[in-house]
Design a protein around this motif. Sequence first.
Motif, PDB file in Angstrom:
ATOM      1  N   ALA A 138      -3.392  -3.159  -9.267  1.00 38.68           N
ATOM      2  CA  ALA A 138      -2.889  -2.357  -8.129  1.00 38.68           C
ATOM      3  C   ALA A 138      -4.032  -2.025  -7.180  1.00 38.68           C
ATOM      4  O   ALA A 138      -3.848  -1.909  -5.974  1.00 38.68           O
ATOM      5  CB  ALA A 138      -2.236  -1.073  -8.631  1.00 38.68           C
ATOM      6  N   ASP A 153     -13.096  -6.053   0.612  1.00 40.39           N
ATOM      7  CA  ASP A 153     -13.002  -4.909   1.520  1.00 40.39           C
ATOM      8  C   ASP A 153     -13.134  -3.665   0.638  1.00 40.39           C
ATOM      9  O   ASP A 153     -12.331  -3.458  -0.272  1.00 40.39           O
ATOM     10  CB  ASP A 153     -11.625  -4.969   2.200  1.00 40.39           C
ATOM     11  CG  ASP A 153     -11.294  -3.723   3.005  1.00 40.39           C
ATOM     12  OD1 ASP A 153     -11.957  -2.690   2.832  1.00 40.39           O
ATOM     13  OD2 ASP A 153     -10.342  -3.786   3.810  1.00 40.39           O
ATOM     14  N   SER A 174      -4.487   9.494  -0.626  1.00 39.54           N
ATOM     15  CA  SER A 174      -4.083   8.233   0.011  1.00 39.54           C
ATOM     16  C   SER A 174      -2.620   8.362   0.394  1.00 39.54           C
ATOM     17  O   SER A 174      -1.818   8.867  -0.384  1.00 39.54           O
ATOM     18  CB  SER A 174      -4.233   7.056  -0.964  1.00 39.54           C
ATOM     19  OG  SER A 174      -5.580   6.714  -1.109  1.00 39.54           O
ATOM     20  N   ILE A 177      -2.031  -1.886   0.558  1.00 32.74           N
ATOM     21  CA  ILE A 177      -1.327  -3.111   0.196  1.00 32.74           C
ATOM     22  C   ILE A 177      -1.105  -3.175  -1.315  1.00 32.74           C
ATOM     23  O   ILE A 177      -1.974  -2.782  -2.090  1.00 32.74           O
ATOM     24  CB  ILE A 177      -2.193  -4.340   0.627  1.00 32.74           C
ATOM     25  CG1 ILE A 177      -2.518  -4.262   2.134  1.00 32.74           C
ATOM     26  CG2 ILE A 177      -1.530  -5.662   0.266  1.00 32.74           C
ATOM     27  CD1 ILE A 177      -1.318  -4.132   3.048  1.00 32.74           C
ATOM     28  N   THR A 230      -5.589   5.586  -4.309  1.00 38.68           N
ATOM     29  CA  THR A 230      -5.076   4.325  -3.760  1.00 38.68           C
ATOM     30  C   THR A 230      -4.202   3.600  -4.795  1.00 38.68           C
ATOM     31  O   THR A 230      -3.082   3.172  -4.492  1.00 38.68           O
ATOM     32  CB  THR A 230      -6.248   3.401  -3.345  1.00 38.68           C
ATOM     33  OG1 THR A 230      -7.132   4.128  -2.489  1.00 38.68           O
ATOM     34  CG2 THR A 230      -5.746   2.162  -2.622  1.00 38.68           C
TER      35      THR A 230
HETATM   36  P1  AMP Z   1      -7.552   4.532   0.880  1.00 43.48           P
HETATM   37  O1  AMP Z   1      -7.322   5.188   2.198  1.00 43.48           O
HETATM   38  O2  AMP Z   1      -8.690   5.062   0.080  1.00 43.48           O
HETATM   39  O3  AMP Z   1      -6.297   4.473   0.066  1.00 43.48           O
HETATM   40  O4  AMP Z   1      -7.990   3.025   1.186  1.00 43.48           O
HETATM   41  C1  AMP Z   1      -7.201   2.188   1.984  1.00 43.48           C
HETATM   42  C2  AMP Z   1      -8.036   1.027   2.473  1.00 43.48           C
HETATM   43  O5  AMP Z   1      -8.441   0.216   1.367  1.00 43.48           O
HETATM   44  C3  AMP Z   1      -7.245   0.112   3.386  1.00 43.48           C
HETATM   45  O6  AMP Z   1      -7.451   0.462   4.749  1.00 43.48           O
HETATM   46  C4  AMP Z   1      -7.792  -1.264   3.050  1.00 43.48           C
HETATM   47  O7  AMP Z   1      -8.981  -1.492   3.764  1.00 43.48           O
HETATM   48  C5  AMP Z   1      -8.117  -1.159   1.574  1.00 43.48           C
HETATM   49  N1  AMP Z   1      -6.982  -1.449   0.678  1.00 43.48           N
HETATM   50  C6  AMP Z   1      -5.661  -1.506   0.969  1.00 43.48           C
HETATM   51  N2  AMP Z   1      -4.916  -1.723  -0.126  1.00 43.48           N
HETATM   52  C7  AMP Z   1      -5.798  -1.815  -1.162  1.00 43.48           C
HETATM   53  C8  AMP Z   1      -5.644  -2.033  -2.566  1.00 43.48           C
HETATM   54  N3  AMP Z   1      -4.454  -2.174  -3.129  1.00 43.48           N
HETATM   55  N4  AMP Z   1      -6.771  -2.077  -3.317  1.00 43.48           N
HETATM   56  C9  AMP Z   1      -7.993  -1.927  -2.776  1.00 43.48           C
HETATM   57  N5  AMP Z   1      -8.194  -1.724  -1.461  1.00 43.48           N
HETATM   58  C10 AMP Z   1      -7.109  -1.650  -0.660  1.00 43.48           C
END
Ligand code: AMP
Length: 311
Positions: free
Chosen positions: A105, A163, A234, A252, A282
């Motif tokens: 996840a 990322d 998050s 995502i 997240t």
């Molecule tokens: P957060 O605000 O800490 O939940 O992080 C969200 C950011 O992490 C997004 O803007 C993406 O750059 C990245 N991201 C999105 N979905 C995931 C995921 N499932 N796992 C890891 N990084 C993610």
Amino acid sequence: MIFNNKLFYFFCVIFCFVFLPSCSRSQLVSRRCFVMGTVVEVLCPSEAGATIVFDEFKRLDRLFDYFSDASEVSRLNKAGSIKASEELKVLIRESIEFSRDSNGAFDITCAPVVDIWKKAIRNKALPDEAEIKKALRLTGWDNISLDENSGRVAFKKKGMKIDLGAIAKGFALDCAVRKLKAKGINSALINAGGQIYCLGTNAGRPWKVGIQDARKKGDVIGSLYLDTKAVATSGDYEQFFEINGRRYCHIIDPRTGYPADSGLGSVTVVADNGITADVLATAIFVLGENKGLELAKRFKVSDVRMIKEVR
Ligand code: AMP
Ligand code: MG
């Protein structure tokens, strides 16, 4: 609503974000700096504390910034293999472990899919399914190899990218707190765009962090009283667009390639360190209520609060 359980959640139709009440700020220095793509705010008894925090965030941003060609992460994303700094090594090692624990996840390799959805959010238009499928083939946390001895990080598939947006701020909080402690500063509150660390107390009282209704600013729907804890939120209320009543956000589900759709509007996690709070917020947002709570229990987090979207 019950606020005294160690681990609990509540359901609500509104969305929330964490904010810091202004009442206890008077004896504190309050400084802000734009770094890591967000406003970092430090409340601290001395000016020196804020400077230490900002310097550390800027140093780490130079390594982890996804959008700067000069960062170490960009060099890795371009070359597919580099000898990593100690900091990048730690983040990659931790990321792989969190991916395993969350059953994928949480996955830093979903960058190619994240790129597509960030563009979709900007354009408020759904991307092509074929484009998502193609990008998904370039993901998978088990396609990163990390050689602990040499420090070499390599992608197993050409075109892969990472990322660190869901983990870097939590890591930076932990690093900044270590630097503060090394200088004898044991009281500070650092808010990096909703990823927060409460170091020590505020003149003997726990730091108060409010959970607020984002649609009606000023309406507090819960408060956290924290002493040496990290808290991260998050949610799907900051970066998103809606089509036919469905909300598409920036978090995502790496297993589908589509924005998380677990029925939650936001997740707030309180943990002993920034990296755990950041990642779990997240991951739980992706996993949803039941599996999310299981993960929170496994990590023995101090508190988790989920806000469910009623459909
Ligand atoms: P957060 O605000 O800490 O939940 O992080 C969200 C950011 O992490 C997004 O803007 C993406 O750059 C990245 N991201 C999105 N979905 C995931 C995921 N499932 N796992 C890891 N990084 C993610
Ligand atoms: Mg996060």
